[in-house]
Design a protein around this motif. Structure first.
Motif, PDB file in Angstrom:
ATOM      1  N   LEU A   1      56.943  29.287  25.586  1.00  0.00           N
ATOM      2  CA  LEU A   1      57.330  30.340  26.533  1.00  0.00           C
ATOM      3  C   LEU A   1      57.977  29.745  27.780  1.00  0.00           C
ATOM      4  O   LEU A   1      57.824  30.263  28.883  1.00  0.00           O
ATOM      5  CB  LEU A   1      56.092  31.156  26.936  1.00  0.00           C
ATOM      6  N   ASP A   2      58.697  28.639  27.595  1.00  0.00           N
ATOM      7  CA  ASP A   2      59.370  28.015  28.733  1.00  0.00           C
ATOM      8  C   ASP A   2      60.282  29.036  29.394  1.00  0.00           C
ATOM      9  O   ASP A   2      60.889  29.874  28.719  1.00  0.00           O
ATOM     10  CB  ASP A   2      60.208  26.821  28.285  1.00  0.00           C
ATOM     11  N   HIS A   3      60.365  28.942  30.711  1.00  0.00           N
ATOM     12  CA  HIS A   3      61.250  29.853  31.433  1.00  0.00           C
ATOM     13  C   HIS A   3      61.748  29.193  32.707  1.00  0.00           C
ATOM     14  O   HIS A   3      61.072  28.363  33.306  1.00  0.00           O
ATOM     15  CB  HIS A   3      60.557  31.179  31.742  1.00  0.00           C
ATOM     16  N   ASP A   4      62.964  29.560  33.070  1.00  0.00           N
ATOM     17  CA  ASP A   4      63.574  29.098  34.308  1.00  0.00           C
ATOM     18  C   ASP A   4      63.468  30.219  35.330  1.00  0.00           C
ATOM     19  O   ASP A   4      63.767  31.379  35.029  1.00  0.00           O
ATOM     20  CB  ASP A   4      65.050  28.761  34.112  1.00  0.00           C
ATOM     21  N   VAL A   5      63.033  29.859  36.530  1.00  0.00           N
ATOM     22  CA  VAL A   5      62.966  30.812  37.631  1.00  0.00           C
ATOM     23  C   VAL A   5      63.982  30.370  38.681  1.00  0.00           C
ATOM     24  O   VAL A   5      63.924  29.234  39.164  1.00  0.00           O
ATOM     25  CB  VAL A   5      61.553  30.860  38.252  1.00  0.00           C
ATOM     26  N   THR A   6      64.930  31.254  38.985  1.00  0.00           N
ATOM     27  CA  THR A   6      65.893  30.982  40.050  1.00  0.00           C
ATOM     28  C   THR A   6      65.326  31.571  41.333  1.00  0.00           C
ATOM     29  O   THR A   6      65.143  32.789  41.445  1.00  0.00           O
ATOM     30  CB  THR A   6      67.274  31.581  39.726  1.00  0.00           C
ATOM     31  N   LEU A   7      65.004  30.685  42.271  1.00  0.00           N
ATOM     32  CA  LEU A   7      64.397  31.082  43.538  1.00  0.00           C
ATOM     33  C   LEU A   7      65.441  31.714  44.450  1.00  0.00           C
ATOM     34  O   LEU A   7      66.646  31.547  44.237  1.00  0.00           O
ATOM     35  CB  LEU A   7      63.791  29.845  44.215  1.00  0.00           C
ATOM     36  N   PRO A   8      64.993  32.431  45.495  1.00  0.00           N
ATOM     37  CA  PRO A   8      65.953  33.000  46.443  1.00  0.00           C
ATOM     38  C   PRO A   8      66.883  31.946  47.052  1.00  0.00           C
ATOM     39  O   PRO A   8      68.022  32.258  47.398  1.00  0.00           O
ATOM     40  CB  PRO A   8      65.054  33.635  47.513  1.00  0.00           C
ATOM     41  N   SER A   9      66.434  30.689  47.128  1.00  0.00           N
ATOM     42  CA  SER A   9      67.270  29.610  47.675  1.00  0.00           C
ATOM     43  C   SER A   9      68.378  29.192  46.712  1.00  0.00           C
ATOM     44  O   SER A   9      69.277  28.446  47.080  1.00  0.00           O
ATOM     45  CB  SER A   9      66.400  28.384  47.972  1.00  0.00           C
ATOM     46  N   GLY A  10      68.287  29.643  45.435  1.00  0.00           N
ATOM     47  CA  GLY A  10      69.244  29.231  44.418  1.00  0.00           C
ATOM     48  C   GLY A  10      68.723  28.096  43.548  1.00  0.00           C
ATOM     49  O   GLY A  10      69.301  27.788  42.505  1.00  0.00           O
ATOM     50  N   THR A  11      67.634  27.458  43.951  1.00  0.00           N
ATOM     51  CA  THR A  11      67.028  26.394  43.161  1.00  0.00           C
ATOM     52  C   THR A  11      66.469  26.973  41.866  1.00  0.00           C
ATOM     53  O   THR A  11      65.852  28.041  41.870  1.00  0.00           O
ATOM     54  CB  THR A  11      65.896  25.705  43.953  1.00  0.00           C
ATOM     55  N   ILE A  12      66.697  26.270  40.777  1.00  0.00           N
ATOM     56  CA  ILE A  12      66.170  26.684  39.476  1.00  0.00           C
ATOM     57  C   ILE A  12      64.977  25.799  39.144  1.00  0.00           C
ATOM     58  O   ILE A  12      65.085  24.571  39.137  1.00  0.00           O
ATOM     59  CB  ILE A  12      67.237  26.589  38.375  1.00  0.00           C
ATOM     60  N   VAL A  13      63.838  26.434  38.879  1.00  0.00           N
ATOM     61  CA  VAL A  13      62.617  25.724  38.520  1.00  0.00           C
ATOM     62  C   VAL A  13      62.319  26.003  37.056  1.00  0.00           C
ATOM     63  O   VAL A  13      62.189  27.163  36.656  1.00  0.00           O
ATOM     64  CB  VAL A  13      61.427  26.169  39.402  1.00  0.00           C
ATOM     65  N   ASN A  14      62.238  24.944  36.255  1.00  0.00           N
ATOM     66  CA  ASN A  14      61.892  25.079  34.845  1.00  0.00           C
ATOM     67  C   ASN A  14      60.372  25.026  34.725  1.00  0.00           C
ATOM     68  O   ASN A  14      59.733  24.129  35.256  1.00  0.00           O
ATOM     69  CB  ASN A  14      62.526  23.964  34.008  1.00  0.00           C
ATOM     70  N   ASN A  15      59.815  26.017  34.018  1.00  0.00           N
ATOM     71  CA  ASN A  15      58.370  26.123  33.849  1.00  0.00           C
ATOM     72  C   ASN A  15      58.015  26.009  32.371  1.00  0.00           C
ATOM     73  O   ASN A  15      58.158  26.974  31.631  1.00  0.00           O
ATOM     74  CB  ASN A  15      57.872  27.466  34.391  1.00  0.00           C
ATOM     75  N   PRO A  16      57.550  24.831  31.923  1.00  0.00           N
ATOM     76  CA  PRO A  16      57.116  24.701  30.537  1.00  0.00           C
ATOM     77  C   PRO A  16      55.786  25.429  30.328  1.00  0.00           C
ATOM     78  O   PRO A  16      54.835  25.237  31.101  1.00  0.00           O
ATOM     79  CB  PRO A  16      56.941  23.190  30.353  1.00  0.00           C
ATOM     80  N   VAL A  17      55.728  26.270  29.309  1.00  0.00           N
ATOM     81  CA  VAL A  17      54.508  27.012  28.981  1.00  0.00           C
ATOM     82  C   VAL A  17      54.336  26.982  27.467  1.00  0.00           C
ATOM     83  O   VAL A  17      55.301  27.214  26.729  1.00  0.00           O
ATOM     84  CB  VAL A  17      54.576  28.479  29.467  1.00  0.00           C
TER      85      VAL A  17
ATOM     86  N   GLN B   1      38.390  28.398  19.895  1.00  0.00           N
ATOM     87  CA  GLN B   1      37.860  29.675  20.374  1.00  0.00           C
ATOM     88  C   GLN B   1      38.928  30.758  20.443  1.00  0.00           C
ATOM     89  O   GLN B   1      38.699  31.813  21.023  1.00  0.00           O
ATOM     90  CB  GLN B   1      37.211  29.484  21.744  1.00  0.00           C
ATOM     91  N   GLY B   2      40.109  30.510  19.905  1.00  0.00           N
ATOM     92  CA  GLY B   2      41.192  31.491  19.916  1.00  0.00           C
ATOM     93  C   GLY B   2      42.507  30.829  20.236  1.00  0.00           C
ATOM     94  O   GLY B   2      43.175  30.295  19.361  1.00  0.00           O
ATOM     95  N   ALA B   3      42.875  30.861  21.526  1.00  0.00           N
ATOM     96  CA  ALA B   3      44.138  30.264  21.960  1.00  0.00           C
ATOM     97  C   ALA B   3      43.924  29.596  23.311  1.00  0.00           C
ATOM     98  O   ALA B   3      42.967  29.890  24.033  1.00  0.00           O
ATOM     99  CB  ALA B   3      45.226  31.331  22.076  1.00  0.00           C
ATOM    100  N   GLU B   4      44.845  28.706  23.645  1.00  0.00           N
ATOM    101  CA  GLU B   4      44.866  28.096  24.966  1.00  0.00           C
ATOM    102  C   GLU B   4      46.291  28.188  25.479  1.00  0.00           C
ATOM    103  O   GLU B   4      47.226  27.860  24.755  1.00  0.00           O
ATOM    104  CB  GLU B   4      44.425  26.637  24.900  1.00  0.00           C
ATOM    105  N   ILE B   5      46.442  28.671  26.699  1.00  0.00           N
ATOM    106  CA  ILE B   5      47.760  28.706  27.313  1.00  0.00           C
ATOM    107  C   ILE B   5      47.818  27.558  28.315  1.00  0.00           C
ATOM    108  O   ILE B   5      46.889  27.358  29.101  1.00  0.00           O
ATOM    109  CB  ILE B   5      48.078  30.083  27.948  1.00  0.00           C
ATOM    110  N   LEU B   6      48.910  26.805  28.251  1.00  0.00           N
ATOM    111  CA  LEU B   6      49.095  25.611  29.069  1.00  0.00           C
ATOM    112  C   LEU B   6      50.377  25.781  29.875  1.00  0.00           C
ATOM    113  O   LEU B   6      51.452  25.980  29.305  1.00  0.00           O
ATOM    114  CB  LEU B   6      49.192  24.378  28.176  1.00  0.00           C
ATOM    115  N   PHE B   7      50.264  25.723  31.194  1.00  0.00           N
ATOM    116  CA  PHE B   7      51.381  25.954  32.110  1.00  0.00           C
ATOM    117  C   PHE B   7      51.567  24.695  32.951  1.00  0.00           C
ATOM    118  O   PHE B   7      50.624  24.230  33.580  1.00  0.00           O
ATOM    119  CB  PHE B   7      51.040  27.142  33.014  1.00  0.00           C
ATOM    120  N   THR B   8      52.781  24.152  32.953  1.00  0.00           N
ATOM    121  CA  THR B   8      53.086  22.991  33.782  1.00  0.00           C
ATOM    122  C   THR B   8      53.681  23.474  35.102  1.00  0.00           C
ATOM    123  O   THR B   8      54.679  24.201  35.107  1.00  0.00           O
ATOM    124  CB  THR B   8      54.074  22.047  33.072  1.00  0.00           C
ATOM    125  N   VAL B   9      53.037  23.081  36.205  1.00  0.00           N
ATOM    126  CA  VAL B   9      53.493  23.453  37.543  1.00  0.00           C
ATOM    127  C   VAL B   9      54.128  22.223  38.170  1.00  0.00           C
ATOM    128  O   VAL B   9      53.543  21.131  38.146  1.00  0.00           O
ATOM    129  CB  VAL B   9      52.311  23.937  38.412  1.00  0.00           C
TER     130      VAL B   9
END
Length: 138
Positions: free
Chosen positions: A74-90, A97-105
């Motif tokens: 579920l990787d996604h790029d967030v374009t901030l109001p400053s114009g900087t693009i932050v890539n978020n690996p998920v 026990q089911g699933a684990e969600i892992l988010f890189t900050v």
């Protein structure tokens, strides 16, 4: 040599007592963002082609997710109001026990204090996601 400042990364994860496919389907649906991702979406999400327009605590941001896939990515790029693009690996992973969600900050354009705040917000969002999804099975 690259003389740019180092970018710190930390992983935040949450085990959810639902299947990987259920977690992935819920998180991949933009309409669900305001239900669990308060750190990103404060109100309903607008869809513009392959972009999501989101009113966030940082102001209006644009979000682009990778295409739907069977890998739990579920990787996604967030374009901030400053114009900087932050890539978020998920990743949504299978877990005993089911699933684990892992988010890189990543610490981009953030002071150490702001980075810690972002880590806390992501952890709170993932906990809220678990609560929302686990309540659906109760």
């Amino acid at each position: 040599m690259n003389h740019e400042p180092a970018v710190a990364s930390r992983h935040v994860s949450q085990v959810i007592r639902r299947t990987r496919d259920e977690v992935y389907a819920f998180v991949a649906n933009p309409a669900n963002l305001p239900r669990w991702a308060a750190g990103l979406a404060k109100s309903p999400v607008s869809i513009d082609g392959d972009r999501l327009l989101v009113e966030s605590p940082m102001g209006q941001v644009t979000v682009r997710f990778v295409p739907h896939n069977d890998l739990g990515v579920l990787d996604h790029d967030v374009t901030l109001p400053s114009g900087t693009i932050v890539n978020n690996p998920v990743r949504v992973l299978g877990h005993p026990q089911g699933a684990e969600i892992l988010f890189t900050v990543r610490q981009i354009e953030l002071s150490d204090e702001e980075f810690e705040r972002d880590l806390d917000m992501v952890a709170a969002d993932l906990k809220r996601l678990a609560e929302v999804l686990e309540a659906r099975s109760a």
